[in-house]
Motif scaffolding. Sequence first.
Motif, PDB file in Angstrom:
ATOM      1  N   LEU A 127     -31.638   4.445  -7.451  1.00 47.96           N
ATOM      2  CA  LEU A 127     -31.872   4.955  -8.806  1.00 47.96           C
ATOM      3  C   LEU A 127     -33.267   4.632  -9.317  1.00 47.96           C
ATOM      4  O   LEU A 127     -33.860   5.422 -10.059  1.00 47.96           O
ATOM      5  CB  LEU A 127     -30.817   4.391  -9.760  1.00 47.96           C
ATOM      6  N   THR A 128     -33.806   3.480  -8.936  1.00 50.27           N
ATOM      7  CA  THR A 128     -35.122   3.090  -9.445  1.00 50.27           C
ATOM      8  C   THR A 128     -36.260   3.874  -8.812  1.00 50.27           C
ATOM      9  O   THR A 128     -37.399   3.803  -9.286  1.00 50.27           O
ATOM     10  CB  THR A 128     -35.351   1.592  -9.207  1.00 50.27           C
ATOM     11  N   SER A 129     -35.984   4.618  -7.749  1.00 51.08           N
ATOM     12  CA  SER A 129     -37.034   5.387  -7.068  1.00 51.08           C
ATOM     13  C   SER A 129     -37.052   6.854  -7.494  1.00 51.08           C
ATOM     14  O   SER A 129     -37.744   7.667  -6.865  1.00 51.08           O
ATOM     15  CB  SER A 129     -36.842   5.291  -5.551  1.00 51.08           C
ATOM     16  N   LEU A 130     -36.305   7.185  -8.542  1.00 55.65           N
ATOM     17  CA  LEU A 130     -36.221   8.580  -8.974  1.00 55.65           C
ATOM     18  C   LEU A 130     -37.333   8.933  -9.963  1.00 55.65           C
ATOM     19  O   LEU A 130     -37.731   8.115 -10.795  1.00 55.65           O
ATOM     20  CB  LEU A 130     -34.864   8.861  -9.626  1.00 55.65           C
ATOM     21  N   GLN A 131     -37.821  10.166  -9.845  1.00 54.70           N
ATOM     22  CA  GLN A 131     -38.784  10.734 -10.791  1.00 54.70           C
ATOM     23  C   GLN A 131     -38.031  11.685 -11.723  1.00 54.70           C
ATOM     24  O   GLN A 131     -37.089  12.368 -11.307  1.00 54.70           O
ATOM     25  CB  GLN A 131     -39.868  11.508 -10.048  1.00 54.70           C
ATOM     26  N   THR A 132     -38.450  11.745 -12.991  1.00 56.69           N
ATOM     27  CA  THR A 132     -37.794  12.589 -13.982  1.00 56.69           C
ATOM     28  C   THR A 132     -38.691  13.775 -14.328  1.00 56.69           C
ATOM     29  O   THR A 132     -39.880  13.606 -14.594  1.00 56.69           O
ATOM     30  CB  THR A 132     -37.489  11.796 -15.266  1.00 56.69           C
ATOM     31  N   TYR A 133     -38.101  14.962 -14.337  1.00 52.83           N
ATOM     32  CA  TYR A 133     -38.811  16.196 -14.693  1.00 52.83           C
ATOM     33  C   TYR A 133     -38.053  16.884 -15.828  1.00 52.83           C
ATOM     34  O   TYR A 133     -36.823  16.931 -15.829  1.00 52.83           O
ATOM     35  CB  TYR A 133     -38.920  17.130 -13.486  1.00 52.83           C
ATOM     36  N   LYS A 134     -38.806  17.421 -16.764  1.00 50.44           N
ATOM     37  CA  LYS A 134     -38.206  18.063 -17.936  1.00 50.44           C
ATOM     38  C   LYS A 134     -38.863  19.416 -18.180  1.00 50.44           C
ATOM     39  O   LYS A 134     -40.068  19.578 -17.971  1.00 50.44           O
ATOM     40  CB  LYS A 134     -38.371  17.183 -19.186  1.00 50.44           C
ATOM     41  N   CYS A 135     -38.060  20.379 -18.622  1.00 54.68           N
ATOM     42  CA  CYS A 135     -38.583  21.715 -18.904  1.00 54.68           C
ATOM     43  C   CYS A 135     -37.818  22.338 -20.069  1.00 54.68           C
ATOM     44  O   CYS A 135     -36.595  22.195 -20.166  1.00 54.68           O
ATOM     45  CB  CYS A 135     -38.456  22.607 -17.664  1.00 54.68           C
ATOM     46  N   ILE A 136     -38.538  22.989 -20.968  1.00 54.22           N
ATOM     47  CA  ILE A 136     -37.935  23.819 -22.016  1.00 54.22           C
ATOM     48  C   ILE A 136     -38.248  25.268 -21.679  1.00 54.22           C
ATOM     49  O   ILE A 136     -39.410  25.675 -21.648  1.00 54.22           O
ATOM     50  CB  ILE A 136     -38.497  23.479 -23.411  1.00 54.22           C
ATOM     51  N   TYR A 137     -37.208  26.024 -21.409  1.00 55.59           N
ATOM     52  CA  TYR A 137     -37.377  27.414 -20.981  1.00 55.59           C
ATOM     53  C   TYR A 137     -36.916  28.350 -22.093  1.00 55.59           C
ATOM     54  O   TYR A 137     -35.746  28.362 -22.475  1.00 55.59           O
ATOM     55  CB  TYR A 137     -36.567  27.666 -19.708  1.00 55.59           C
ATOM     56  N   ASN A 138     -37.851  29.143 -22.630  1.00 53.69           N
ATOM     57  CA  ASN A 138     -37.549  30.115 -23.679  1.00 53.69           C
ATOM     58  C   ASN A 138     -37.458  31.512 -23.063  1.00 53.69           C
ATOM     59  O   ASN A 138     -38.254  31.861 -22.188  1.00 53.69           O
ATOM     60  CB  ASN A 138     -38.643  30.118 -24.757  1.00 53.69           C
ATOM     61  N   PHE A 139     -36.515  32.291 -23.535  1.00 53.66           N
ATOM     62  CA  PHE A 139     -36.422  33.655 -23.024  1.00 53.66           C
ATOM     63  C   PHE A 139     -35.828  34.587 -24.074  1.00 53.66           C
ATOM     64  O   PHE A 139     -35.203  34.150 -25.044  1.00 53.66           O
ATOM     65  CB  PHE A 139     -35.594  33.712 -21.732  1.00 53.66           C
ATOM     66  N   ASP A 140     -36.041  35.861 -23.845  1.00 53.11           N
ATOM     67  CA  ASP A 140     -35.532  36.901 -24.736  1.00 53.11           C
ATOM     68  C   ASP A 140     -35.115  38.067 -23.853  1.00 53.11           C
ATOM     69  O   ASP A 140     -35.944  38.844 -23.381  1.00 53.11           O
ATOM     70  CB  ASP A 140     -36.624  37.322 -25.724  1.00 53.11           C
TER      71      ASP A 140
END
Length: 477
Positions: free
Chosen positions: A189-202
Motif C-alpha cells: 500500500l505504501t508504494s502506490l501512486q494516486t491519480y485524480k481526474c475530473i471529466y466533464n462532458f455534454d
Amino acid sequence: MVKAVVAEESRLTIVEDRLAQSAIPSEIGLVIGRISSSLDRGFVFDLIPTPPNDAGEAACSLVGAIKDDKKKGSKGKSPAVDSSSLVIDKDWVAEHARQVRRMLPGGVKVIGVYVWASETAVKNSTLMLCQAVKAVAEAAPLTVIDSEERLLVHICYSPRRWTCRNFFLTSNLTSNSLRPSDFKMGRVLTSLQTYKCIYNFDMRLPVSRASNVQRLINVIRNGISIQADVLKDAKAMIDGNLVVSAPSTLGDLHEIELLLPFLKDTSLEACRQKEVDGIVVIRGSVCSFAYLNSKEPVSEAVTEIKGDIITSLQSRLDIICDEVDADKEAHDVHEDANEVASEHVSQLFLHSLRKQCNLSFPRRVFVPWLADIYICDYLQPSETTAVLKEHCTELMSMEAPMDMTTVLEPEKEALSLSAESFWDVAVPFQCAETSLEKKNRNDGTITGSTATSSSKSSDFALYRWMAVISKTLQKLK
C-alpha cells in the motif's frame, strides 16, 4: 502472465488472526488488489469476506467428516480418512463481487477469491473453487485490458500456511486450471501512486423514429458506449505535462486532464434528418481516482482513469436498474387488483413520450479505506452520507467507526445551467427565425430554468446527472 504475487503483510496478518480466533471451519471471500501486466505481478491489498446471504446462510460451508477405516478383524487401526469438502454458493459470491466492484476506484480490482479451509477440503473441492473464481471474474471484469488470470488464495489452518494459485479463465475447469504462483508478503500500500481526474462532458443524442433503441435507459447505455469510444482517442496531461510514453512519476497525488479530439456535432446533424422525434441531453462530471504501483508507467494510470470513468457511468445506470427491479418486486407484492404501477422514467418509450422527462443519476462520494486509498459509493438524490456506513460495513467489512468528516463529495458543487429545448440543441444557429416561430417553440418546448422565472439555476448541478428529453416533434420544418 503473473509470475509472482505480493500481498500487504499488515492486512493479511489481521485477516489470519481474525480467522484463527473465530474457530470457523471455512470461509470464502474476495481478493482485492491489482494485476499489473507491465510488471507481470499481482498485488494483494486486502481480503474481504463474503457476508451471509439474505437467509443468513454462509457463502461457504464444510461437509463430510473424518472417517475411521478400521477393518473388521484387524487388531490395529488404519489412518483416518478425511473426506471433507466445501459447498460454495458461487452465485452469492459473484453477487458480492459485482457490488464490491462498484465501490472500487481505478487500479483497484476484484482479482480473485480466497478460502479458509483445510488442505484436504480444498483438494476435494477444486472444481467448485474454479467455478467460484470464474463466476467472480464474470461478475467483476477488470474492464481495462482484461487479464485471463485470477488468483485463488488458500489459507490453510492445519498446518498454518498461505498458498496462491493462478486460475486461467480460458482453460477448462479441471485441476490443471490452477497453477502454483510465487506468493510472499511485503509492503504494498505504501508504494502506490494516486491519480485524480475530473471529466466533464455534454452528450446530445438524437432519437430517430427508425432507431431500435426506444427505452430511455437503452439510449443512456448507448451514450455511455459512445463516451467509451471517445475516451479511447483522448490524450492526457499529467501535472501539466503531455503523456507520450513517460515512465512512472514521483509524488503522492497527480492530476490528470483528458484532451478530447474534435468531434462532429451529431445534434446539428439531427436537424437534417426527417425522422427525428427528439434529443436526449446528458451532461455532468465524473470524479475519478486511480491507484498504481510506483514502478508502473503513467500510461497505465491514464488507461485506468479512462476505464474508471466508464465504469462509474455504468455503475450509476446499474443502480437505477436495480432500483427499478426492486420497485417492481415490491409492487407485485403489494399491488391491488385495480391498481396500475407508474412506470419508472428510465423504462419509458421515447417514441411515445409527449412531455418533458427528467432523470437524476446517483452522485459519487469517496470514503477512506486503507492507507491513502479511497473507495467510493453512490448516493441517490434523496440519500445522505449516513447510508455509507451500512454499505461499507456489509460489503467491504469495514468495522472501525467511520468519520463522516473525511468523506469526499467532489460531485456536490452546483453550477448555473439551463436545459435546452430540441430546437436550441438541434437547429444550426444560421437558421433564420421569425418572432412567431420563436413564440410557438417557447410555448411548448422550453424546459428547465428557461421555462419559468421561479426556477433557480441551482436546481441544475454540474455534478448531478440530468437526462432531458424534449417534447416530441412530429415534423421538422
